[in-house]
Enzyme design. Structure first.
Site, short mmCIF file in Angstrom:
data_model
loop_
_atom_site.label_atom_id
_atom_site.label_comp_id
_atom_site.label_asym_id
_atom_site.label_seq_id
_atom_site.Cartn_x
_atom_site.Cartn_y
_atom_site.Cartn_z
CE LYS B 92 2.59 -12.10 2.49
NZ LYS B 92 0.57 -12.41 3.14
CD GLU B 114 -3.63 -13.30 -3.87
OE1 GLU B 114 -3.30 -13.85 -4.98
OE2 GLU B 114 -3.29 -13.47 -2.16
CB SER B 382 5.87 -10.56 9.10
OG SER B 382 4.88 -9.33 9.02
C1 LIG Z 1 6.02 -8.32 6.46
C2 LIG Z 1 4.22 -8.68 6.52
N1 LIG Z 1 4.16 -9.12 6.47
C3 LIG Z 1 2.41 -8.86 7.50
C4 LIG Z 1 1.26 -9.39 5.70
C5 LIG Z 1 -0.07 -9.44 5.74
O1 LIG Z 1 -0.17 -10.95 5.77
P1 LIG Z 1 -0.81 -11.65 6.40
O2 LIG Z 1 -1.51 -11.12 7.31
O3 LIG Z 1 -1.26 -12.40 5.75
O4 LIG Z 1 0.41 -12.53 7.38
C6 LIG Z 1 2.22 -8.89 4.70
C7 LIG Z 1 1.27 -8.68 3.56
O5 LIG Z 1 1.80 -8.50 1.84
C8 LIG Z 1 3.36 -8.45 4.38
O6 LIG Z 1 4.50 -8.37 3.33
#
Ligand SMILES: Cc1ncc(COP(=O)(O)O)c(C=O)c1O
Lengths: 264, 400
Positions: B92, B114, B382
């Site tokens: 993020k 948000e 992620s």
């Molecule tokens: C570690 C992590 N991965 C994935 C996401 C999902 O968001 P996005 O689909 O935009 O990557 C989030 C959302 O808070 C997150 O904190």
């Protein structure tokens, strides 16, 4: 000529301004909506703006959000809204009805079906809050074919080119949002509204309504001086929230009369 | 083949995307679009951005061959793009740094955001503190409860956290509330959206800022293996980590792109957050047209996922487009499958993954088994799972 245009014409000849209360269909209960609409007309409403409940009313403040939530608690959706208008028309064939809502419920049944059913129920105008003119040319065309007015919002931040673009698509009247914010927000700056409304007036013959921050009779009076129509939403909903089943009709009628007197 | 070049000028990905907002937001979005166009290729801006990504975020993040885990699973080799090692613990931050630097150039002293899991909120609070900008974060009151450590982190960083009580009290309602704030405070405020959703230019801009992930992967894979992976996998909430790693790979047709949604209790139960996998109808929410979980009346329905960051009824419009043109595939895994993968990675590799990322890991496990040992799956890890330990402990009936 549309019912909305006729109403504005008649008002102009009588040298009067239009008063348009907003209520959300199904708030506080679906059985009450039609009688509330008649009561508002009897107490001085020239047109009625009927809100289509939506789960995510992004442009609305807390008051109208709560109205939507109350209506949704009774599962009120578009089919109920159309039926309410139909029932209203059994006794009132004069007063224009404007539906105000968001794009998703319309797209869920499909634009064509929506327009078809709006026509059958004898709806006069549609405001789709999250349809700026670029994103709804097809929808606007469908409405036009059925002689239903497309009413667009204009905002304090809309610049000249933008206003022109919107005027090209709009019919019935233009709805000027009197403040930067959501429905029911803080105080409006009458001088600012005045200068923007006169700017718009130079570009079009369409009537101009003002709404979003009209929170009492005194504000309604000021706004009426500089526009063709005053829309009262959150204040109306507050009255509904502060009433019970027994005094609801009486209370909203009283408020409507106060507003009427102030505007006349 | 034509190089991939989306969205169009008005932010449309085919029938998806666009600008579906009230008139009161149009000028602000126009201003943002113009300023982003001005700076996205500006050498000074990019220099500042890359400096921060390197020295503040800690980029590039490594790619790690999860060898023990791959062996245990049996089948393809699984590689992890370690976004969990970024400052603040998730992908993020790539986007928040980019948008905050843009806010600074636009002279906006106030930032709003948000957040669902709280990762985007923390990343926004972090960069706001670093740049001396006021920061207000909207968070559904359900999520405030689920993600208490992140709420406290945001407060430590000087942000104001506003619990949102409307609707389902989760991410979608936080987004509504942030939009309402933005309309009201347009002249002073920059709204940093945390995923590839919202009205144009957000889906494009958030993708661009996150695409540093995929760009790095391309050169890192080349260095490590002399070739690109057979499959790239990422979890999809709104879809920003997935778009970030997919985007630079779109023009390489031999690389399969797979997005993993949250199946919650199971797609068939209706209690999930997987609009693409469940073939939800197309609709309009939060400023764009996309696949959307809704009832027959067009009301948005409640979603279910063990992971707050995936608990969203829509999906970024570019994913809707990539699904329709069949360039990416979308699948879903349940809460239980994600939890199993979570524990499995902890125990075999010494990495605690975020529950969001655990969805991608769970699918990697399934897919690897069907592939050969010389094939490669690259998973976007992620984020890290520190924020999720309360949730996981509770499920295991452990009080911390
Ligand atoms: C570690 C992590 N991965 C994935 C996401 C999902 O968001 P996005 O689909 O935009 O990557 C989030 C959302 O808070 C997150 O904190």
């Amino acid at each position: 000529m549309s019912r909305i245009a006729n109403t504005f014409k008649a008002l102009k000849e009588a040298n009067r301004k239009a008063l348009i209360p907003y209520i959300t269909a199904g708030d506080p209960h679906p059985d009450l909506t039609v009688s509330m609409m008649h009561a508002l007309v009897d107490s001085g409403a020239d047109m009625i703006e009927l809100g289509i409940p939506f789960s995510d009313p992004m442009a609305d403040g807390p008051t109208i959000q709560r109205a939507s939530e109350r209506a949704l608690a009774h599962h009120v959706g578009l089919s109920h809204v159309f039926n309410m208008v139909k029932t209203f028309r059994e006794k009132d064939t004069q007063t224009p009805i404007i539906l105000m809502g968001y794009a998703n419920p319309i797209e869920a049944i499909g634009a064509e079906t929506f327009v078809e059913r709006a026509k059958v129920s004898d709806v006069d105008g549609i405001i789709t809050v999250d349809y700026p003119p670029e994103e709804c040319t097809q929808f606007t065309k469908l409405l036009k074919e059925k002689n239903i007015d497309s009413i667009f919002l204009l905002s304090p931040t809309s610049e000249l080119d933008r206003v022109k673009l919107i005027i090209e698509q709009a019919s019935g009247f233009l709805y000027y949002v009197s403040l930067k914010g959501v429905t029911g927000a803080a105080n409006i700056d009458i001088e600012q509204v005045k200068s923007k409304v006169s700017m718009i007036r130079e570009l079009t013959d369409l009537p101009i309504g003002v709404g979003f921050g009209v929170k009492d009779a005194a504000t309604a009076k000021e706004v009426a001086k500089i526009s063709d129509a005053v829309v009262v939403g959150s204040r109306m909903i507050q009255e509904i929230e502060n009433s019970n089943k027994d005094n609801l009709i009486q209370n909203i009628s009283k408020l409507m009369k106060e507003l009427r007197e102030a505007v006349n | 083949m034509q190089p991939y070049d989306m969205p169009d000028e008005k932010g449309h990905f085919g029938q998806f995307g666009g600008v579906f907002v009230a008139e009161t937001l149009i000028e602000a979005l126009d201003e943002l679009r113009i300023m982003y166009e001005k700076y996205r290729h500006d050498p000074d801006f990019l220099k500042e951005l890359h400096y921060d990504l390197k020295h503040f975020v800690g980029r590039p993040s490594p790619i790690y061959h999860a060898k023990r885990w791959s062996d245990r699973v049996g089948g393809a080799q699984i590689y992890l793009k370690r976004e969990d090692l970024n400052h603040t613990g998730a992908h993020k931050v790539n986007n928040t740094v980019g948008q905050a630097l843009l806010a600074k150039r636009m002279g906006k002293p106030r930032i709003i955001a948000e957040t669902g899991a709280g990762q985007h909120g923390v990343a926004t609070a972090t960069i706001s503190a670093r740049l001396g900008l006021e920061c207000v974060v909207y968070m559904g009151s359900e999520d405030v409860k689920r993600q208490a450590p992140n709420v406290y982190r945001m407060k430590l960083l000087g942000a104001t956290v506003v619990p949102v009580e409307s609707g389902s009290k989760t991410l979608k309602d936080a987004l509504n509330e942030a939009m309402r704030d933005w309309v009201t405070n347009i002249s002073t405020t920059f709204y940093i959206i945390g995923t590839v959703a919202g009205p144009h230019p957000y889906p494009m801009m958030v993708r661009d800022f996150n695409s540093v992930v995929g760009v790095e992967c391309k050169s890192q894979m080349n260095e490590m293996l002399g070739r690109q992976p057979d499959v790239v996998l990422a979890c999809v909430g709104g879809g920003s980590n997935a778009m970030g790693i997919f985007y630079p790979y779109i023009d390489l047709p031999d690389v399969r792109l797979i997005g993993v949604e949250a199946a919650g209790h199971g797609i068939e139960t209706g209690k999930h957050a997987a609009p693409l996998t469940a073939n939800s109808p197309i609709g309009v929410l939060h400023g764009n047209r996309t696949y959307l979980m809704q009832n027959e009346e067009g009301q948005i329905i409640e979603t279910h996922s063990i992971s707050a960051g995936l608990d969203y009824p829509g999906v970024g419009p570019e994913h809707a487009w990539l699904k329709d043109i069949k360039r990416a595939e979308y699948v879903a895994v349940t809460d239980t499958e994600a939890l199993d993968a979570f524990h499995s990675l902890c125990l075999t590799e010494g990495i605690i993954p975020a529950l969001e990322s655990s969805h991608a890991l769970a699918y990697a496990e399934k897919l690897a088994k069907t592939m050969k040992p010389d094939q490669v799956i690259l998973v976007n890890l992620s984020g890290r799972g520190d924020k999720d330990i309360n949730t996981v402990a509770k499920i295991s009936n452990i009080t911390l």
